[in-house]
Write an enzyme that holds these catalytic residues in place. Sequence first.
Site, PDB file in Angstrom:
ATOM      1  N   GLU A 132     -10.007  16.604  11.096  1.00 51.71           N
ATOM      2  CA  GLU A 132      -8.769  17.334  10.803  1.00 51.71           C
ATOM      3  C   GLU A 132      -8.614  18.550  11.711  1.00 51.71           C
ATOM      4  O   GLU A 132      -7.496  18.906  12.098  1.00 51.71           O
ATOM      5  CB  GLU A 132      -8.720  17.740   9.329  1.00 51.71           C
ATOM      6  CG  GLU A 132      -8.868  16.587   8.335  1.00 51.71           C
ATOM      7  CD  GLU A 132      -7.946  15.405   8.589  1.00 51.71           C
ATOM      8  OE1 GLU A 132      -6.886  15.572   9.235  1.00 51.71           O
ATOM      9  OE2 GLU A 132      -8.282  14.287   8.152  1.00 51.71           O
ATOM     10  N   HIS A 184      -4.896  10.095  16.681  1.00 58.56           N
ATOM     11  CA  HIS A 184      -5.934   9.119  16.369  1.00 58.56           C
ATOM     12  C   HIS A 184      -6.288   8.303  17.611  1.00 58.56           C
ATOM     13  O   HIS A 184      -5.434   8.037  18.464  1.00 58.56           O
ATOM     14  CB  HIS A 184      -5.473   8.170  15.260  1.00 58.56           C
ATOM     15  CG  HIS A 184      -5.496   8.793  13.900  1.00 58.56           C
ATOM     16  ND1 HIS A 184      -4.606   8.459  12.907  1.00 58.56           N
ATOM     17  CD2 HIS A 184      -6.301   9.743  13.353  1.00 58.56           C
ATOM     18  CE1 HIS A 184      -4.863   9.169  11.817  1.00 58.56           C
ATOM     19  NE2 HIS A 184      -5.883   9.961  12.074  1.00 58.56           N
TER      20      HIS A 184
END
Length: 481
Positions: free
Chosen positions: A334, A343
């Site tokens: 995070e 991602h």
Amino acid sequence: MIQVLLVTICLAVFPYQGSSIILESGNVDDYEVVYPQKVTALPKGAVQPKYEDAMQYEFKVNGEPVVLHLEKNKGLFSEDYSETHYSPDGREITTYPSVEDHCYHHGRVHNDADSTASISACDGLKGHFKLQGEMYLIEPLELSDSEAHAVFKYENVEKEDEAPKMCGVTQNWESDESIKKASQLYLTPEQQRFPQRHIELAIVVDHGMYTKYSSNFKKIRKRVHQMVSNINEMCRPLNIAITLSLLDVWSEKDLITVQADAPTTAGLFGDWRERVLLKKKNHDHAQLLTDINFTGDTIGWAYVGGMCNAKYSVGTVKDHSSNVFVVAVTMTHEIGHNLGMEHDDKDKCKCEACIMAPVISDKQSKLFSDCSKDYYQTFLTNKKPQCILNAPLRTDTVSTPISGNEFLEAGEECDCGSPSNPCCDVGTCKLSPGAQCADGLCCDQCRFKKKGKICRRARGDNPDDRCTGQSADCPRNGLYG
């Protein structure tokens, strides 16, 4: 009688040879018992601190000798690290514990160039190390033999449930508010790819997680410290130093409405951070650790590119595993989003189990992919996040003036708790006439030390820290003028 004795002996030996055991890190399918031997580096007669700056341990894994070289992570806590919990009537109770002699170390395995290690030596050895490309975990066995430890591969820890665990971030986010342009700083050629950056981290623990650990503040503190030590070690290849600035535990009740929808909770937490937490103490990024079950298989959420924004430099993570390292990877993931990382694309990034993978893998990695590094470099170049430029300073605490608490408070020029300090007027908490400073590594006899004066010797490949001539604080990594 002999038969009974033999059975008793077998039962006593079985835990040392067993193929399955329940440890703090979970139910482990296969493990090996080792007996780490500490190699003392201190000369005879030397006074031994509780936790040495450098330690060496030896043990065997699969019959082969392993030598762990460990160094204390000296930058793990800010100089004014604070802990907050709450009284039944809602009052904040904040303390400033001494954490200089802590037990969190990082290091490597002897004769393994690609090895890494992140170990807590508080009560035995607990943490992980990478050996010949394999991730191993180590923790003490709760046996009468206090020297016994279990060593096992990460992949041998049984899943706590079969559902895939994933980050809830599905799209990019761009702040409407521009991030202030960074001032020009001196960077060595080696730092050009990834210049030294410092993230002051605030960890907030919600009431659900607090009760999960039997409302035991010490358990929470130990777990969070282990997490941050792991996060720091994972961020080191990016030349990022993670410093824990504050731990805020919602011991009586949640201070926001923690909801099952992770983005909603992150939004509420960001509002609370901007409105409340930042006014108590400056920091760069805050994470909410929670015990709530987020919708679907989500275990974490953060804003992509939110670092240094008062509302969006946050993340929220479920405490989804008994294994500290696994949760620390999610927290690092995070932070990566906040630093502009998307991602990993399995077709483009060629890293099945790197930190920014959208789903947790059985083969847990602690590395950032080349894609993640490119995203981070782009974020630094385009956004120029100012808040992570410099190391934490004493003046990051913001509160009402209270004389003599050893911290520089709002409205004070110096801490006036000691009448013996000639640089500070004890009656007004202002600097004495003619004084530029009262304390600090770059303060000498009430005057700033000259520009370029070494105030902290280098560790590792970093340059010496030198005074600016304009402040009593010692900046990190020679970034002056």
